[in-house]
Scaffold this motif. Sequence first.
Motif, short mmCIF file in Angstrom:
data_model
loop_
_atom_site.label_atom_id
_atom_site.label_comp_id
_atom_site.label_asym_id
_atom_site.label_seq_id
_atom_site.Cartn_x
_atom_site.Cartn_y
_atom_site.Cartn_z
N ASP A 1 3.43 -3.85 -10.54
CA ASP A 1 3.49 -2.81 -9.50
C ASP A 1 4.01 -3.38 -8.18
O ASP A 1 4.78 -2.72 -7.47
N LEU A 2 3.61 -4.60 -7.86
CA LEU A 2 4.09 -5.25 -6.64
C LEU A 2 5.60 -5.48 -6.73
O LEU A 2 6.32 -5.23 -5.77
N ALA B 1 5.38 -2.53 3.19
CA ALA B 1 5.56 -1.96 1.85
C ALA B 1 4.24 -1.93 1.09
O ALA B 1 3.91 -0.94 0.42
N ILE B 2 3.45 -2.99 1.21
CA ILE B 2 2.14 -3.05 0.54
C ILE B 2 1.21 -2.01 1.15
O ILE B 2 0.49 -1.30 0.43
N GLN B 3 1.22 -1.88 2.47
CA GLN B 3 0.38 -0.88 3.14
C GLN B 3 0.74 0.53 2.66
O GLN B 3 -0.13 1.33 2.32
N GLN B 4 2.04 0.81 2.60
CA GLN B 4 2.50 2.15 2.18
C GLN B 4 2.17 2.43 0.72
O GLN B 4 1.73 3.52 0.39
N SER B 5 2.40 1.46 -0.14
CA SER B 5 2.25 1.69 -1.58
C SER B 5 0.82 1.58 -2.08
O SER B 5 0.42 2.30 -2.98
N PHE B 6 0.05 0.65 -1.50
CA PHE B 6 -1.28 0.37 -2.05
C PHE B 6 -2.42 0.65 -1.07
O PHE B 6 -3.58 0.63 -1.45
N LEU C 1 -6.93 -5.04 -5.35
CA LEU C 1 -6.29 -5.26 -6.64
C LEU C 1 -4.87 -4.70 -6.65
O LEU C 1 -4.65 -3.54 -6.33
N ILE C 2 -3.92 -5.56 -7.00
CA ILE C 2 -2.53 -5.16 -7.12
C ILE C 2 -1.97 -5.84 -8.37
O ILE C 2 -1.96 -7.07 -8.45
N ARG D 1 10.27 -12.03 -8.03
CA ARG D 1 9.54 -12.76 -9.08
C ARG D 1 8.15 -13.07 -8.55
O ARG D 1 7.98 -13.40 -7.37
N THR D 2 7.18 -13.01 -9.43
CA THR D 2 5.80 -13.34 -9.04
C THR D 2 5.31 -14.50 -9.91
O THR D 2 5.83 -14.74 -10.99
N TYR D 3 4.31 -15.18 -9.38
CA TYR D 3 3.66 -16.24 -10.14
C TYR D 3 2.16 -16.04 -10.04
O TYR D 3 1.61 -16.01 -8.94
N ILE D 4 1.52 -15.92 -11.15
CA ILE D 4 0.10 -15.61 -11.32
C ILE D 4 -0.33 -14.44 -10.44
O ILE D 4 0.47 -13.86 -9.73
N GLN D 5 -1.58 -14.10 -10.49
CA GLN D 5 -2.08 -12.88 -9.86
C GLN D 5 -2.52 -13.06 -8.41
O GLN D 5 -3.01 -12.12 -7.80
#
Length: 180
Positions: A23-24, A64-69, A18-19, A37-41
């Motif tokens: 936050d992303l 970045a995702i590995q480090q943050s989440f 879950l992200i 910019r993001t589009y939907i989840q």
Amino acid sequence: MTTHLALLRGINVSGHKLIKMEDLRRCLEGVGFLNVRTYIQSGNVFVSSDEHDANKVANQIREAIQQSFGYEVPVLIIGKEDLQACLERNRFLDEEGVDLKKLYVSFISTEVPDQMVTQLNLNFIEPDKIQLDGRRIYLKYHSSPANTKLDNKWIEKSMNVISTTRNWNTVNTLLKMFQQ
């Protein structure tokens, strides 16, 4: 400055990895990406960067995702031209009365030769249908993706690739966002 579309594989699915998109966006802005910019989840993210190399951008996002989440998340980068070609080359659209709600596209990590279709056990996925097109696989579901064996796991195992799938409506919306 180049705009990249990053498709993240397997986040926010069935309560796993879950992200929140807010936050992303903050995470990716924190490592230097602009115009995030993001589009939907489901992990569709546009980023702008001075980096033109899609593989380097994918690695930056993945790290970045590995480090943050703390999640290992495959990332596929899709260019505007590739997305445009995707919309133009889907032969299922030529079929009379095709139900657009049953059309999907799997974006894959490496190009698969067309002759690979003859090597696949397509009886396993019937009555669903596929078409290979470079780093894309067009999917036409007989009923729905919830009731099929033709999923990312089958594609990845059968073709030795990483795959992430989007419905036809999402693909069209992503191209519109690319053009903004």
